[in-house]
Scaffold this active site. Structure first.
Site, PDB file in Angstrom:
ATOM      1  N   CYS A  10      -8.605  -4.826   5.295  1.00 58.99           N
ATOM      2  CA  CYS A  10      -7.541  -5.777   5.659  1.00 58.99           C
ATOM      3  C   CYS A  10      -6.790  -5.249   6.881  1.00 58.99           C
ATOM      4  N   PHE A  15      -8.129  -0.803   3.838  1.00 61.40           N
ATOM      5  CA  PHE A  15      -8.397  -0.545   5.261  1.00 61.40           C
ATOM      6  C   PHE A  15      -9.141  -1.697   5.921  1.00 61.40           C
ATOM      7  N   GLY A  65      20.485  -0.319  33.262  1.00 61.97           N
ATOM      8  CA  GLY A  65      21.696   0.504  33.270  1.00 61.97           C
ATOM      9  C   GLY A  65      22.474   0.316  31.972  1.00 61.97           C
ATOM     10  N   GLU A 107       1.095   0.595   9.941  1.00 68.56           N
ATOM     11  CA  GLU A 107      -0.357   0.351  10.040  1.00 68.56           C
ATOM     12  C   GLU A 107      -1.078   1.558  10.640  1.00 68.56           C
ATOM     13  N   ALA A 113      -5.219  -6.564  10.833  1.00 67.42           N
ATOM     14  CA  ALA A 113      -3.796  -6.488  11.181  1.00 67.42           C
ATOM     15  C   ALA A 113      -3.585  -5.541  12.365  1.00 67.42           C
ATOM     16  N   LEU A 126       0.840  -1.197   0.000  1.00 65.34           N
ATOM     17  CA  LEU A 126       0.000   0.000   0.000  1.00 65.34           C
ATOM     18  C   LEU A 126       0.880   1.254   0.000  1.00 65.34           C
ATOM     19  N   HIS A 144       3.785   8.579  -0.474  1.00 68.10           N
ATOM     20  CA  HIS A 144       2.456   8.524   0.141  1.00 68.10           C
ATOM     21  C   HIS A 144       2.391   7.408   1.173  1.00 68.10           C
TER      22      HIS A 144
HETATM   23  P1  TGC Z   1     -11.347   8.136   4.558  1.00 70.03           P
HETATM   24  O1  TGC Z   1     -12.245   9.141   3.944  1.00 70.03           O
HETATM   25  O2  TGC Z   1     -11.180   8.087   6.014  1.00 70.03           O
HETATM   26  O3  TGC Z   1     -11.840   6.686   4.072  1.00 70.03           O
HETATM   27  C1  TGC Z   1     -11.872   6.341   2.689  1.00 70.03           C
HETATM   28  C2  TGC Z   1     -12.766   5.141   2.534  1.00 70.03           C
HETATM   29  O4  TGC Z   1     -12.235   4.054   3.308  1.00 70.03           O
HETATM   30  C3  TGC Z   1     -13.214   3.655   4.284  1.00 70.03           C
HETATM   31  N1  TGC Z   1     -12.505   3.337   5.514  1.00 70.03           N
HETATM   32  C4  TGC Z   1     -12.523   2.133   6.087  1.00 70.03           C
HETATM   33  N2  TGC Z   1     -13.151   1.007   5.757  1.00 70.03           N
HETATM   34  C5  TGC Z   1     -12.965  -0.059   6.546  1.00 70.03           C
HETATM   35  N3  TGC Z   1     -12.169  -0.022   7.636  1.00 70.03           N
HETATM   36  C6  TGC Z   1     -11.524   1.107   8.003  1.00 70.03           C
HETATM   37  N4  TGC Z   1     -10.720   1.114   9.058  1.00 70.03           N
HETATM   38  C7  TGC Z   1     -11.690   2.250   7.218  1.00 70.03           C
HETATM   39  N5  TGC Z   1     -11.194   3.499   7.267  1.00 70.03           N
HETATM   40  C8  TGC Z   1     -11.707   4.165   6.231  1.00 70.03           C
HETATM   41  C9  TGC Z   1     -14.129   4.843   4.447  1.00 70.03           C
HETATM   42  O5  TGC Z   1     -15.391   4.460   4.935  1.00 70.03           O
HETATM   43  C10 TGC Z   1     -14.187   5.365   3.046  1.00 70.03           C
HETATM   44  O6  TGC Z   1     -15.048   4.533   2.314  1.00 70.03           O
HETATM   45  P2  TGC Z   1     -15.902   5.123   1.074  1.00 70.03           P
HETATM   46  O7  TGC Z   1     -16.764   3.985   0.658  1.00 70.03           O
HETATM   47  O8  TGC Z   1     -16.639   6.307   1.604  1.00 70.03           O
HETATM   48  O9  TGC Z   1     -14.887   5.517   0.040  1.00 70.03           O
HETATM   49  O10 TGC Z   1      -9.954   8.239   3.816  1.00 70.03           O
HETATM   50  P3  TGC Z   1      -8.820   9.268   3.996  1.00 70.03           P
HETATM   51  O11 TGC Z   1      -8.034   9.328   2.733  1.00 70.03           O
HETATM   52  O12 TGC Z   1      -9.363  10.561   4.539  1.00 70.03           O
HETATM   53  O13 TGC Z   1      -7.988   8.482   5.098  1.00 70.03           O
HETATM   54  C11 TGC Z   1      -7.319   9.111   6.018  1.00 70.03           C
HETATM   55  C12 TGC Z   1      -6.622   8.141   6.989  1.00 70.03           C
HETATM   56  C13 TGC Z   1      -5.582   8.900   7.721  1.00 70.03           C
HETATM   57  C14 TGC Z   1      -7.652   7.627   7.954  1.00 70.03           C
HETATM   58  C15 TGC Z   1      -6.008   6.920   6.309  1.00 70.03           C
HETATM   59  O14 TGC Z   1      -5.444   7.247   5.134  1.00 70.03           O
HETATM   60  C16 TGC Z   1      -5.083   6.124   7.169  1.00 70.03           C
HETATM   61  O15 TGC Z   1      -5.487   5.293   7.989  1.00 70.03           O
HETATM   62  N6  TGC Z   1      -3.730   6.289   6.988  1.00 70.03           N
HETATM   63  C17 TGC Z   1      -2.755   5.401   7.581  1.00 70.03           C
HETATM   64  C18 TGC Z   1      -2.101   4.578   6.514  1.00 70.03           C
HETATM   65  C19 TGC Z   1      -1.835   3.183   6.949  1.00 70.03           C
HETATM   66  O16 TGC Z   1      -2.365   2.664   7.912  1.00 70.03           O
HETATM   67  N7  TGC Z   1      -1.016   2.491   6.195  1.00 70.03           N
HETATM   68  C20 TGC Z   1      -0.708   1.128   6.487  1.00 70.03           C
HETATM   69  C21 TGC Z   1       0.133   0.512   5.410  1.00 70.03           C
HETATM   70  S1  TGC Z   1       0.207  -1.262   5.567  1.00 70.03           S
HETATM   71  C22 TGC Z   1       1.319  -1.493   6.813  1.00 70.03           C
HETATM   72  O17 TGC Z   1       1.804  -0.619   7.430  1.00 70.03           O
HETATM   73  C23 TGC Z   1       1.635  -2.886   7.108  1.00 70.03           C
HETATM   74  S2  TGC Z   1       2.881  -3.118   8.262  1.00 70.03           S
HETATM   75  C24 TGC Z   1       2.597  -4.724   8.539  1.00 70.03           C
HETATM   76  C25 TGC Z   1       3.546  -5.373   9.429  1.00 70.03           C
HETATM   77  O18 TGC Z   1       4.732  -5.494   9.070  1.00 70.03           O
HETATM   78  O19 TGC Z   1       3.087  -5.852  10.503  1.00 70.03           O
HETATM   79  P1  FAD Z   2       4.549   9.995   6.776  1.00 73.41           P
HETATM   80  O1  FAD Z   2       3.179   9.762   6.233  1.00 73.41           O
HETATM   81  O2  FAD Z   2       5.483  10.810   5.961  1.00 73.41           O
HETATM   82  O3  FAD Z   2       4.404  10.640   8.215  1.00 73.41           O
HETATM   83  C1  FAD Z   2       5.519  11.208   8.911  1.00 73.41           C
HETATM   84  C2  FAD Z   2       5.022  11.826  10.211  1.00 73.41           C
HETATM   85  O4  FAD Z   2       4.082  12.850   9.915  1.00 73.41           O
HETATM   86  C3  FAD Z   2       4.285  10.834  11.111  1.00 73.41           C
HETATM   87  O5  FAD Z   2       4.609  11.069  12.441  1.00 73.41           O
HETATM   88  C4  FAD Z   2       2.815  11.149  10.861  1.00 73.41           C
HETATM   89  O6  FAD Z   2       1.982  10.847  11.965  1.00 73.41           O
HETATM   90  C5  FAD Z   2       2.873  12.640  10.614  1.00 73.41           C
HETATM   91  N1  FAD Z   2       1.723  13.091   9.799  1.00 73.41           N
HETATM   92  C6  FAD Z   2       1.465  12.796   8.500  1.00 73.41           C
HETATM   93  N2  FAD Z   2       0.319  13.365   8.128  1.00 73.41           N
HETATM   94  C7  FAD Z   2      -0.170  14.025   9.210  1.00 73.41           C
HETATM   95  C8  FAD Z   2      -1.345  14.791   9.467  1.00 73.41           C
HETATM   96  N3  FAD Z   2      -2.277  14.999   8.533  1.00 73.41           N
HETATM   97  N4  FAD Z   2      -1.499  15.310  10.700  1.00 73.41           N
HETATM   98  C9  FAD Z   2      -0.590  15.085  11.682  1.00 73.41           C
HETATM   99  N5  FAD Z   2       0.527  14.365  11.505  1.00 73.41           N
HETATM  100  C10 FAD Z   2       0.743  13.837  10.278  1.00 73.41           C
HETATM  101  N6  FAD Z   2       3.444  -0.377   4.374  1.00 73.41           N
HETATM  102  C11 FAD Z   2       2.765  -1.265   3.591  1.00 73.41           C
HETATM  103  O7  FAD Z   2       1.966  -0.877   2.744  1.00 73.41           O
HETATM  104  N7  FAD Z   2       2.975  -2.598   3.717  1.00 73.41           N
HETATM  105  C12 FAD Z   2       3.859  -3.113   4.611  1.00 73.41           C
HETATM  106  O8  FAD Z   2       4.013  -4.343   4.689  1.00 73.41           O
HETATM  107  C13 FAD Z   2       4.607  -2.213   5.428  1.00 73.41           C
HETATM  108  N8  FAD Z   2       5.558  -2.671   6.276  1.00 73.41           N
HETATM  109  C14 FAD Z   2       6.375  -1.786   6.939  1.00 73.41           C
HETATM  110  C15 FAD Z   2       7.475  -2.255   7.663  1.00 73.41           C
HETATM  111  C16 FAD Z   2       8.335  -1.354   8.288  1.00 73.41           C
HETATM  112  C17 FAD Z   2       9.551  -1.864   8.994  1.00 73.41           C
HETATM  113  C18 FAD Z   2       8.055   0.032   8.246  1.00 73.41           C
HETATM  114  C19 FAD Z   2       8.953   1.022   8.943  1.00 73.41           C
HETATM  115  C20 FAD Z   2       6.970   0.499   7.540  1.00 73.41           C
HETATM  116  C21 FAD Z   2       6.127  -0.395   6.857  1.00 73.41           C
HETATM  117  N9  FAD Z   2       5.068   0.067   6.058  1.00 73.41           N
HETATM  118  C22 FAD Z   2       4.341  -0.823   5.283  1.00 73.41           C
HETATM  119  C23 FAD Z   2       4.868   1.492   5.868  1.00 73.41           C
HETATM  120  C24 FAD Z   2       4.116   2.185   7.005  1.00 73.41           C
HETATM  121  O9  FAD Z   2       2.768   1.840   6.979  1.00 73.41           O
HETATM  122  C25 FAD Z   2       4.330   3.677   6.874  1.00 73.41           C
HETATM  123  O10 FAD Z   2       5.671   3.948   7.228  1.00 73.41           O
HETATM  124  C26 FAD Z   2       3.377   4.481   7.759  1.00 73.41           C
HETATM  125  O11 FAD Z   2       2.045   4.358   7.291  1.00 73.41           O
HETATM  126  C27 FAD Z   2       3.747   5.983   7.819  1.00 73.41           C
HETATM  127  O12 FAD Z   2       3.962   6.498   6.556  1.00 73.41           O
HETATM  128  P2  FAD Z   2       5.323   7.328   6.219  1.00 73.41           P
HETATM  129  O13 FAD Z   2       6.466   6.502   6.694  1.00 73.41           O
HETATM  130  O14 FAD Z   2       5.288   7.690   4.788  1.00 73.41           O
HETATM  131  O15 FAD Z   2       5.242   8.596   7.120  1.00 73.41           O
END
Ligand code: TGC
Ligand code: FAD
Length: 432
Positions: A285, A283, A387, A411, A289, A170, A175
């Site tokens: 999925c 989201f 320490g 996440e 997680a 993702l 982004h």
């Molecule tokens: P927003 O307007 O909030 O939502 C867009 C659409 O998505 C739906 N939605 C959800 N649906 C199901 N479950 C949820 N938790 C949902 N959250 C939102 C929402 O209803 C809407 O649907 P629709 O039908 O109206 O289009 O979207 P936004 O662009 O304003 O989102 C903002 C924000 C900050 C909430 C979102 O972008 C966010 O959560 N950002 C964080 C990114 C993130 O979590 N990335 C994870 C990458 S994967 C990863 O890190 C794996 S690490 C794994 C590992 O190694 O363990």
């Molecule tokens: P940024 O989005 O650049 O954010 C940087 C800082 O700014 C953060 O503190 C954030 O909270 C803050 N910030 C950003 N926007 C705002 C706002 N609007 N208001 C206030 N504060 C804000 N991703 C996947 O898709 N799949 C994976 O399997 C996966 N595995 C990962 C494994 C590791 C070891 C790591 C380090 C990351 C992994 N990720 C994965 C990516 C991870 O989900 C992202 O690093 C995370 O979502 C944050 O994105 P970024 O690093 O681009 O930080």
């Protein structure tokens, strides 16, 4: 009569504790406090859940933990940034992968049971939990929820055995917190009917360098809507898919992380998720997680408590006193133990609601944020108890601290979950 009621209640509770008269109140005799389960969470789990937890804990302590610093295996996973992918096969043999999925050779256990597995894995190392979560919740979970029946039947049984490894793409270089702005695109193949081609880059992707099955979120060029695609590595022509590792991490070193670079990478239309578009695909999925991380980080914190307690009881300073005697040390242990106990109860509650179909995504944001934050803050405080020895990786505490920073970041970084909660509380969007 009160004694009879009490005896009956005690029998129903299957407890041997006896009733005591205190004024007009009848109380059970106090049970000893168990610092490993301070609020008695074990009483809430079913026998099956406890048995699953025991299987997972034994496997993790006996076969995973020795890999981290190479006590039994030559891997020294954390020091050498070496992920032994056989771990996922071993977990598959025990039925731990994709464990909540019904059918497709998966165990079909409760969300609480899967949380207990996650807690056992992360007690050892967050990097192993990462590899496990990505396989189970993100890759298998995504295919199970959104894939066609053909994809599910073909891929899930092999993924459940750890014979095929998955990843979840993702995040992109530009982004992370805002995946809705992603640049990766999908468009119909210029010459091959029934195929799409994907182009773009994903970064920081757990398992990507070793993944056979890559779940990629990309924007359809024609509509601008996000869709999910399953890339099968063995079907990609040379030069269309590269997954270089990202080396020299200072946390999560026992996990493998990489990029995904796609250059007109062909994907059969049948590998596109047919019925989900927009961010609710990824989201959904992530809900599973993030729920798992809430359990896992408490496992890591519990390990920090156990290590710090043992160290504090052994280490003597000032007149031959164990440092555990000092109030400031005890406070650190009390704070961490309390947060771990509260964290487990909150994760348990959300797990039960999840299985009853009563969970709001914001509840998951709440436990993901709180448990990751408290685990990190407490682990940092407990680190002080060691320490100078905290600096040696042999004591394990610094490794948890470095890992827990990552869990607070991926996440959805904690501040992002604050904004998700803030939006739900006020009705006002604060992201942009
Ligand atoms: P927003 O307007 O909030 O939502 C867009 C659409 O998505 C739906 N939605 C959800 N649906 C199901 N479950 C949820 N938790 C949902 N959250 C939102 C929402 O209803 C809407 O649907 P629709 O039908 O109206 O289009 O979207 P936004 O662009 O304003 O989102 C903002 C924000 C900050 C909430 C979102 O972008 C966010 O959560 N950002 C964080 C990114 C993130 O979590 N990335 C994870 C990458 S994967 C990863 O890190 C794996 S690490 C794994 C590992 O190694 O363990
Ligand atoms: P940024 O989005 O650049 O954010 C940087 C800082 O700014 C953060 O503190 C954030 O909270 C803050 N910030 C950003 N926007 C705002 C706002 N609007 N208001 C206030 N504060 C804000 N991703 C996947 O898709 N799949 C994976 O399997 C996966 N595995 C990962 C494994 C590791 C070891 C790591 C380090 C990351 C992994 N990720 C994965 C990516 C991870 O989900 C992202 O690093 C995370 O979502 C944050 O994105 P970024 O690093 O681009 O930080």
């Amino acid at each position: 009569m009160f004694r009879a009621v009490c005896r009956r209640a005690a029998r129903q509770l299957n407890t041997t504790s006896r009733c005591a008269v205190v004024g007009r109140r009848y109380l059970h005799a106090p049970v000893p406090f168990d610092w490993k389960d301070p609020l008695g969470a074990n009483n809430l789990f079913t026998e099956e859940e406890l048995a699953i937890a025991e299987t997972a804990e034994s496997y993790c302590q006996e076969r995973m933990l020795p890999r981290v610093l190479g006590a039994l295996y030559p891997t020294e996973a954390y020091r050498k940034e070496d992920f032994d992918k056989k771990i996922l096969e071993e977990m598959g043999e025990l039925g731990l992968l994709g464990a909540t999925i019904q059918g497709y050779d998966c165990a079909g256990v409760s969300s609480v049971a899967s949380g207990l597995i996650t807690r056992a894995v992360e007690r050892v190392d967050s990097g192993y939990r990462s590899g496990y979560s990505v396989q189970s919740a993100l890759a298998m979970g995504g295919i199970e929820e959104f894939g066609t029946e053909e994809l599910r039947e073909r891929l899930l049984p092999k993924m459940a055995k750890g014979k095929l490894l998955g990843c979840f793409g993702l995040t992109e270089p530009n982004h992370g917190s805002d995946p809705g702005s992603m640049e990766t695109t999908a468009k119909p193949h210029p010459s091959k009917k029934g195929y799409y081609v994907l182009s773009g880059s994903k970064t920081w992707i757990t398992n990507s360098p070793i993944a056979d099955v890559l779940l990629i979120w990309a924007k359809l060029e024609s509509t601008g809507k996000i869709r999910g695609f399953v890339i099968e590595r063995d079907q990609c022509p040379p030069g269309t898919l590269e997954t270089p590792p990202i080396k020299n991490k200072n946390g999560l070193r026992a996990s493998i992380t990489g990029m995904i670079q796609m250059d007109e990478c062909p994907v059969p239309e049948a590998n596109m998720f047919p019925d989900v578009e927009g961010l609710k695909g990824p989201f959904s999925c992530l809900n599973s997680a993030r729920y798992g991380i809430a359990w896992g980080t408490i496992g890591a914190l519990e390990d920090c408590v156990a290590r710090a307690r043992e160290y504090a009881l052994e280490r003597k300073q000032f007149k031959d006193n164990p440092i555990a005697k000092y109030q400031l040390v005890q406070k650190k242990l009390a704070d961490a133990t309390t947060d771990a106990a509260y964290g487990i109860l909150a994760a348990y509650q959300v797990g039960r609601l999840k299985d009853e179909g009563k969970v709001a995504p914001e509840m998951i944001s709440m436990i993901k944020r709180q448990n990751c934050d408290r685990a990190l803050v407490n682990a940092r405080a407990l680190q002080e108890i060691f320490g100078g020895n905290a600096v040696s990786d042999e004591y394990g505490i610094g490794r948890h601290v470095a890992n827990l920073f990552v869990t607070q970041t991926y996440e959805g970084q904690s501040d992002i979950h604050s904004l998700i909660l803030g939006r739900a509380i006020t009705g006002i969007q604060a992201f942009c």
